[in-house]
Design an enzyme around this catalytic site. Structure first.
Site, short mmCIF file in Angstrom:
data_model
loop_
_atom_site.label_atom_id
_atom_site.label_comp_id
_atom_site.label_asym_id
_atom_site.label_seq_id
_atom_site.Cartn_x
_atom_site.Cartn_y
_atom_site.Cartn_z
N GLY A 23 1.57 52.17 -16.21
CA GLY A 23 1.29 50.86 -16.83
C GLY A 23 0.04 50.84 -17.68
CG ASN A 92 -2.56 49.82 -13.50
OD1 ASN A 92 -3.48 49.10 -13.09
ND2 ASN A 92 -1.80 49.48 -14.54
CB SER A 146 -4.06 42.46 -5.06
OG SER A 146 -4.47 41.11 -5.19
CE1 TYR A 159 0.72 41.81 -7.19
CE2 TYR A 159 -0.77 40.12 -6.35
CZ TYR A 159 -0.56 41.27 -7.08
OH TYR A 159 -1.62 41.88 -7.70
CB ALA A 161 4.27 40.38 1.86
CB ALA A 162 4.64 43.89 -2.18
CE LYS A 163 -0.52 44.77 -6.11
NZ LYS A 163 -0.56 46.00 -6.90
N1 LIG Z 1 -4.81 40.91 -13.14
C1 LIG Z 1 -5.27 40.56 -11.96
O1 LIG Z 1 -5.93 39.52 -11.78
C2 LIG Z 1 -5.03 41.46 -10.76
C3 LIG Z 1 -5.67 41.15 -9.57
C4 LIG Z 1 -5.50 41.99 -8.48
C5 LIG Z 1 -4.68 43.09 -8.58
N2 LIG Z 1 -4.05 43.36 -9.75
C6 LIG Z 1 -3.22 44.57 -9.79
O2 LIG Z 1 -3.80 45.44 -10.75
C7 LIG Z 1 -2.78 46.21 -11.37
C8 LIG Z 1 -2.88 46.05 -12.87
O3 LIG Z 1 -2.66 44.70 -13.21
P1 LIG Z 1 -2.92 44.13 -14.67
O4 LIG Z 1 -2.82 42.65 -14.56
O5 LIG Z 1 -4.13 44.73 -15.25
O6 LIG Z 1 -1.70 44.65 -15.42
P2 LIG Z 1 -1.65 45.80 -16.51
O7 LIG Z 1 -2.45 46.97 -16.15
O8 LIG Z 1 -1.90 45.15 -17.81
O9 LIG Z 1 -0.12 46.14 -16.30
C9 LIG Z 1 0.79 45.93 -17.23
C10 LIG Z 1 1.31 47.32 -17.58
O10 LIG Z 1 2.30 47.68 -16.63
C11 LIG Z 1 3.53 47.93 -17.31
N3 LIG Z 1 4.60 47.55 -16.41
C12 LIG Z 1 4.80 46.34 -15.82
N4 LIG Z 1 5.91 46.37 -15.08
C13 LIG Z 1 6.42 47.61 -15.19
C14 LIG Z 1 7.56 48.27 -14.65
N5 LIG Z 1 8.42 47.65 -13.85
N6 LIG Z 1 7.76 49.56 -14.98
C15 LIG Z 1 6.89 50.21 -15.79
N7 LIG Z 1 5.81 49.65 -16.32
C16 LIG Z 1 5.59 48.37 -16.03
C17 LIG Z 1 3.38 47.10 -18.59
O11 LIG Z 1 4.19 47.53 -19.65
P3 LIG Z 1 5.72 46.99 -19.85
O12 LIG Z 1 5.67 45.51 -19.65
O13 LIG Z 1 6.07 47.40 -21.22
O14 LIG Z 1 6.52 47.67 -18.80
C18 LIG Z 1 1.93 47.36 -18.92
O15 LIG Z 1 1.74 48.66 -19.44
C19 LIG Z 1 -1.46 45.72 -10.76
O16 LIG Z 1 -1.11 46.55 -9.68
C20 LIG Z 1 -1.80 44.33 -10.27
O17 LIG Z 1 -0.96 43.94 -9.22
C21 LIG Z 1 -4.20 42.57 -10.85
#
Ligand SMILES: NC(=O)c1ccc[n+]([C@@H]2O[C@H](COP(=O)([O-])OP(=O)(O)OC[C@H]3O[C@@H](n4cnc5c(N)ncnc54)[C@H](OP(=O)(O)O)[C@@H]3O)[C@@H](O)[C@H]2O)c1
Length: 267
Positions: A23, A92, A146, A159, A161-163
């Site tokens: 991602g 990620n 998370s 979400y 629960a999965a985390k």
């Molecule tokens: N943002 C927050 O506030 C937050 C807080 C706590 C934890 N997190 C965790 O941190 C991690 C990153 O989150 P982020 O918000 O920064 O998102 P991100 O890194 O921007 O993730 C989005 C990326 O993942 C890809 N993606 C999404 N679903 C996919 C799938 N099914 N298969 C392959 N690629 C996929 C997207 O491309 P495509 O759409 O083209 O597939 C994009 O490259 C995640 O595990 C999230 O749960 C985020």
């Protein structure tokens, strides 16, 4: 606030390391991690469902839906064939796309999709890419969990629960693999205002019939506010990841690292 870079970065720290970050497109944490590890000298491969124009010809990009066994198999096959494996794997990809607003709105499909994306993708990728790591006797695996792992979100129950399951699995994997030279850890970010987080807020606004600002406030209130006074920048999460995957973190095993500006008040 003006962004400044206080980091003294060693551009050769990860030289020769093969890294997979899932991602790594769309300006979120994944992309920030890709950029940070590449700046440290690593060869960084990334994945997403949609191929960005600038990565169409790149040997370092794999198009795959990570939430399916076929998607993770495609990634594993490509990485083993082209690179013989990786030294560092950063799981990620994750997120919530289920309806907000209560348990009765969550279907079996919602739960399954959420676990496929947030738990099984990592389990399958780790399993697929472990054999060469085990053979070489060293490697690093990171799971991005998370704060919702232990602070369940009202709007993102499946979400959370999965985390929680991902964090539990990460700990078990760390214990099993440490004697074999592989360090496993997890990073638990707080509210990081990425495109994926913006989409969640937009969905909440739509489902509640309010505007983006009000939906964002509902989300902030549900977290009890952020003591440091702002949301995280993806680059701040990437900095922690860069430390954890490097040899500077050589004795850190099976630990979850919360990076949330103080949101989680408990110890
Ligand atoms: N943002 C927050 O506030 C937050 C807080 C706590 C934890 N997190 C965790 O941190 C991690 C990153 O989150 P982020 O918000 O920064 O998102 P991100 O890194 O921007 O993730 C989005 C990326 O993942 C890809 N993606 C999404 N679903 C996919 C799938 N099914 N298969 C392959 N690629 C996929 C997207 O491309 P495509 O759409 O083209 O597939 C994009 O490259 C995640 O595990 C999230 O749960 C985020």
């Amino acid at each position: 606030m003006e962004q400044s870079d206080h980091t003294t970065m060693d551009s050769k720290e990860l030289k020769g390391k093969r890294v997979l970050v899932t991602g790594g497109t769309k300006g979120g944490m994944g992309e920030a991690i890709v950029k940070r590890l590449a700046k440290a000298g690593a060869t960084v491969i990334t994945t997403a469902r949609t191929t960005p124009d600038e990565l169409k010809e790149s040997k370092l990009f794999i198009q795959a839906d990570i939430s399916t066994p076929e998607g993770t198999a495609k990634i594993v096959e490509y990485v083993l064939e082209q690179f013989g494996g990786v030294d560092i794997l950063v799981n990620n990809v994750g997120g919530s796309s289920t309806p907000t607003g209560g348990v009765l709105l969550q279907s079996d499909e919602d739960w399954q999709r959420t676990f496929d994306t947030n738990l099984f993708a990592a389990v399958r990728l780790d399993r697929g890419l472990l054999p060469p790591m085990l053979k070489q006797g060293n490697g690093v695996i990171l799971h991005i969990t998370s704060i919702q792992r232990r602070f369940p979100g009202e709007n993102t129950m499946a979400y959370s629960a999965a985390k929680a399951a991902l964090g539990n699995y990460s700990k078990a994997l760390a214990t099993e693999l440490a004697p074999k030279g592989i360090r496993v850890n997890s990073v638990a970010p707080g509210f990081t205002e990425t495109k994926a987080a913006e989409r969640l807020i937009e969905r909440m606004a739509q489902e509640r019939g309010c505007d983006y600002k009000d939906a964002r406030k509902i989300l902030m209130d549900s977290l009890g506010g952020i003591p440091i006074g702002r949301t995280a920048r993806p680059e701040e999460i990437a900095e922690l990841v860069a430390f954890l995957v490097s040899d500077r973190a050589s004795y850190i095993v099976g630990a979850e690292h919360t990076i949330d500006g103080g949101i989680v008040r408990t110890i």
